[in-house]
Scaffold this active site. Structure first.
Site, PDB file in Angstrom:
ATOM      1  N   GLY A   9      33.500  43.944  45.773  1.00  0.00           N
ATOM      2  CA  GLY A   9      35.107  44.126  45.405  1.00  0.00           C
ATOM      3  C   GLY A   9      35.884  44.773  46.625  1.00  0.00           C
ATOM      4  O   GLY A   9      36.837  45.437  46.441  1.00  0.00           O
ATOM      5  N   GLY A  12      39.867  44.179  46.942  1.00  0.00           N
ATOM      6  CA  GLY A  12      40.779  44.624  45.839  1.00  0.00           C
ATOM      7  C   GLY A  12      41.769  45.905  46.492  1.00  0.00           C
ATOM      8  O   GLY A  12      41.509  46.119  47.689  1.00  0.00           O
ATOM      9  N   GLN A  13      42.425  46.435  45.697  1.00  0.00           N
ATOM     10  CA  GLN A  13      43.344  47.471  46.061  1.00  0.00           C
ATOM     11  C   GLN A  13      42.657  48.578  46.688  1.00  0.00           C
ATOM     12  O   GLN A  13      42.991  48.911  48.043  1.00  0.00           O
ATOM     13  CB  GLN A  13      44.233  48.073  44.941  1.00  0.00           C
ATOM     14  CG  GLN A  13      45.500  49.142  45.171  1.00  0.00           C
ATOM     15  CD  GLN A  13      45.534  50.283  44.191  1.00  0.00           C
ATOM     16  OE1 GLN A  13      45.044  50.247  42.954  1.00  0.00           O
ATOM     17  NE2 GLN A  13      46.716  50.681  44.346  1.00  0.00           N
ATOM     18  N   ASP A  35      33.094  40.059  48.368  1.00  0.00           N
ATOM     19  CA  ASP A  35      34.066  39.765  47.089  1.00  0.00           C
ATOM     20  C   ASP A  35      34.145  38.469  46.660  1.00  0.00           C
ATOM     21  O   ASP A  35      33.623  37.419  47.257  1.00  0.00           O
ATOM     22  CB  ASP A  35      35.504  40.223  47.579  1.00  0.00           C
ATOM     23  CG  ASP A  35      36.543  40.461  46.504  1.00  0.00           C
ATOM     24  OD1 ASP A  35      36.917  41.518  46.524  1.00  0.00           O
ATOM     25  OD2 ASP A  35      36.949  39.695  45.708  1.00  0.00           O
ATOM     26  N   ILE A  36      34.535  38.238  45.558  1.00  0.00           N
ATOM     27  CA  ILE A  36      34.348  36.785  44.843  1.00  0.00           C
ATOM     28  C   ILE A  36      35.281  36.050  45.561  1.00  0.00           C
ATOM     29  O   ILE A  36      35.379  34.851  45.381  1.00  0.00           O
ATOM     30  CB  ILE A  36      34.527  37.003  43.393  1.00  0.00           C
ATOM     31  CG1 ILE A  36      34.088  35.499  42.805  1.00  0.00           C
ATOM     32  CG2 ILE A  36      35.913  37.287  42.890  1.00  0.00           C
ATOM     33  CD1 ILE A  36      33.739  35.903  41.430  1.00  0.00           C
ATOM     34  N   TYR A 143      38.748  48.035  28.855  1.00  0.00           N
ATOM     35  CA  TYR A 143      38.418  48.685  30.099  1.00  0.00           C
ATOM     36  C   TYR A 143      38.054  50.186  30.133  1.00  0.00           C
ATOM     37  O   TYR A 143      36.947  50.570  30.541  1.00  0.00           O
ATOM     38  CB  TYR A 143      39.656  48.601  30.904  1.00  0.00           C
ATOM     39  CG  TYR A 143      39.740  49.510  32.228  1.00  0.00           C
ATOM     40  CD1 TYR A 143      38.738  48.891  33.482  1.00  0.00           C
ATOM     41  CD2 TYR A 143      40.578  50.486  32.717  1.00  0.00           C
ATOM     42  CE1 TYR A 143      39.190  49.580  34.480  1.00  0.00           C
ATOM     43  CE2 TYR A 143      40.621  51.125  33.796  1.00  0.00           C
ATOM     44  CZ  TYR A 143      39.818  50.591  34.810  1.00  0.00           C
ATOM     45  OH  TYR A 143      39.902  51.463  36.038  1.00  0.00           O
ATOM     46  N   LYS A 147      34.335  51.874  31.062  1.00  0.00           N
ATOM     47  CA  LYS A 147      34.178  52.916  31.996  1.00  0.00           C
ATOM     48  C   LYS A 147      33.438  53.934  31.230  1.00  0.00           C
ATOM     49  O   LYS A 147      32.535  54.765  31.996  1.00  0.00           O
ATOM     50  CB  LYS A 147      35.615  53.427  32.185  1.00  0.00           C
ATOM     51  CG  LYS A 147      36.257  52.658  33.208  1.00  0.00           C
ATOM     52  CD  LYS A 147      35.553  52.449  34.633  1.00  0.00           C
ATOM     53  CE  LYS A 147      36.122  51.277  35.616  1.00  0.00           C
ATOM     54  NZ  LYS A 147      34.997  51.005  36.725  1.00  0.00           N
ATOM     55  N   ILE A 173      46.233  55.020  41.082  1.00  0.00           N
ATOM     56  CA  ILE A 173      46.354  55.122  42.657  1.00  0.00           C
ATOM     57  C   ILE A 173      47.382  54.185  43.093  1.00  0.00           C
ATOM     58  O   ILE A 173      47.829  53.221  43.038  1.00  0.00           O
ATOM     59  CB  ILE A 173      45.066  54.747  43.196  1.00  0.00           C
ATOM     60  CG1 ILE A 173      43.735  55.148  42.653  1.00  0.00           C
ATOM     61  CG2 ILE A 173      44.901  54.722  44.826  1.00  0.00           C
ATOM     62  CD1 ILE A 173      43.388  56.651  42.734  1.00  0.00           C
TER      63      ILE A 173
HETATM   64  C1  AKB Z   1      44.824  51.101  35.165  1.00  0.00           C
HETATM   65  O1  AKB Z   1      45.849  51.077  35.155  1.00  0.00           O
HETATM   66  O2  AKB Z   1      44.033  50.038  34.720  1.00  0.00           O
HETATM   67  C2  AKB Z   1      44.000  51.745  36.385  1.00  0.00           C
HETATM   68  C3  AKB Z   1      43.427  52.915  36.183  1.00  0.00           C
HETATM   69  C4  AKB Z   1      43.971  54.353  35.487  1.00  0.00           C
HETATM   70  O3  AKB Z   1      41.878  53.199  36.016  1.00  0.00           O
HETATM   71  N1  AKB Z   1      45.059  51.983  37.445  1.00  0.00           N
END
Ligand code: AKB
Length: 313
Positions: A9, A12-13, A35-36, A143, A147, A173
């Site tokens: 990855g 990415g950012q 990365d893909i 998401y 996590k 971030i």
């Molecule tokens: C998002 O907004 O999904 C990410 C995070 C807070 O993990 N920046």
């Protein structure tokens, strides 16, 4: 130095800037970017680069063997907002990629793993202010669920198999080199792009939505610091709370106005408001500060000046 690093990855950012920093620290040839998708020329041509789908175990294994990798930074993930649109894809990428790496580490192919968690692992029932390291965690996004599940897997692989996995819960971030894709905190980057190009900005969160944030320089420093720390200092093997600053859209707007007095922002919250409202406003990261000496250096004012200086260039 014996580290041979793989960053999955890497375009990415966070991956982009992490790759550049690790190449500076460990030497270009010792840091493999994967990365893909392809990335910037700087990233692809300053050291080894491989196209890699993080969910294909055999391909991941092949690259680890080819370069005799010791440390993996698994940065590939689908973020909160886009994850709500593609829940199955988000779960598949976020979970399978982690289990592949943890398994390869368990089998002795990798020595050390970095995997990022997020403040999204908290949910509406977690304390919003000074959210502790250990507290109620009932995330309400795909998401966030991935996590939290990932954190439990990290702890499990450490306890059961001794896998040296290290993790931090990133806040939003802020950076200027590579744009993020599909996060809820992305407004805090978009707003800078608009200000610098003298355009108005319509913010998708309400003006008083307070969220934990961090400048990229601090996020990279935290990532390098936790990976370089002696293993005995890493007492939390799920994921460490990490924080630096917190602000609302109105506050960052005011700060930008010090540089661009004519800049205009309007607010029209969309589905991302519900996600933001489910997250903490300020996180207590005293455990990371105590265990491995974490410290941030960018406040809102310093970050704003640096963002504007770099984006204007
Ligand atoms: C998002 O907004 O999904 C990410 C995070 C807070 O993990 N920046």
């Amino acid at each position: 130095m014996s580290e041979k690093i793989l960053i999955i990855g890497s375009c990415g950012q966070i991956g982009t800037e992490l790759t550049i920093k690790l190449r500076e620290l460990y030497g270009n040839d010792n840091v493999v970017a994967a990365d893909i998708n392809s990335g910037s020329n700087e990233l692809m041509y300053s050291g080894p680069f491989e196209i890699l789908d993080a969910t294909k175990k055999d391909d991941v294994k092949k690259i680890i063997k080819k370069y005799k990798i010791t440390d993996v930074y698994l940065m590939a993930a689908m973020l909160s907002a886009v994850g709500e649109k593609f829940p199955e894809k988000a779960w598949n990428l976020n979970m399978n990629s982690l289990l592949i790496i943890l398994d390869l580490a368990k089998d002795g192919l990798i020595k050390k793993v970095f995997w990022p968690s997020s403040m999204a692992a908290f949910g509406p029932t977690s304390p919003k202010v000074d959210t502790p390291q250990m507290t109620i965690m009932e995330p309400s996004t795909v998401y966030g669920i991935s996590k939290l599940a990932g954190e439990r897997w990290c702890e499990y692989y450490y306890q059961k198999f001794g896998v040296d996995v290290r993790s931090i819960r990133y806040p939003g971030i802020i950076s200027w080199k590579t744009k993020p894709g599909g996060g809820t905190t992305d407004y805090a980057i978009d707003i800078f792009y608009k200000a610098v190009s003298h355009e108005d900005y319509s913010c998708f969160l309400s003006e008083d939505t307070r969220l934990p944030m961090m400048y990229m320089d601090d996020a990279i420093k935290a990532t390098v610091d936790i990976m370089q720390a002696d293993s005995s200092k890493i007492k939390v093997r799920s994921s460490y709370n990490l924080s630096a600053i917190d602000f609302t859209p109105a506050e960052v707007y005011q700060e930008i106005k010090n540089h661009y007095p004519d800049f205009k922002v309007t607010y029209s919250p969309d589905f991302r408001q519900v996600i933001a409202d489910s997250w903490p406003q300020r996180i207590d990261d005293s455990v990371a500060r105590k265990d491995w000496g974490w410290n941030h250096s960018f406040d809102l004012e310093k970050m704003t000046s640096d963002m504007i200086k770099n984006l204007s260039n």
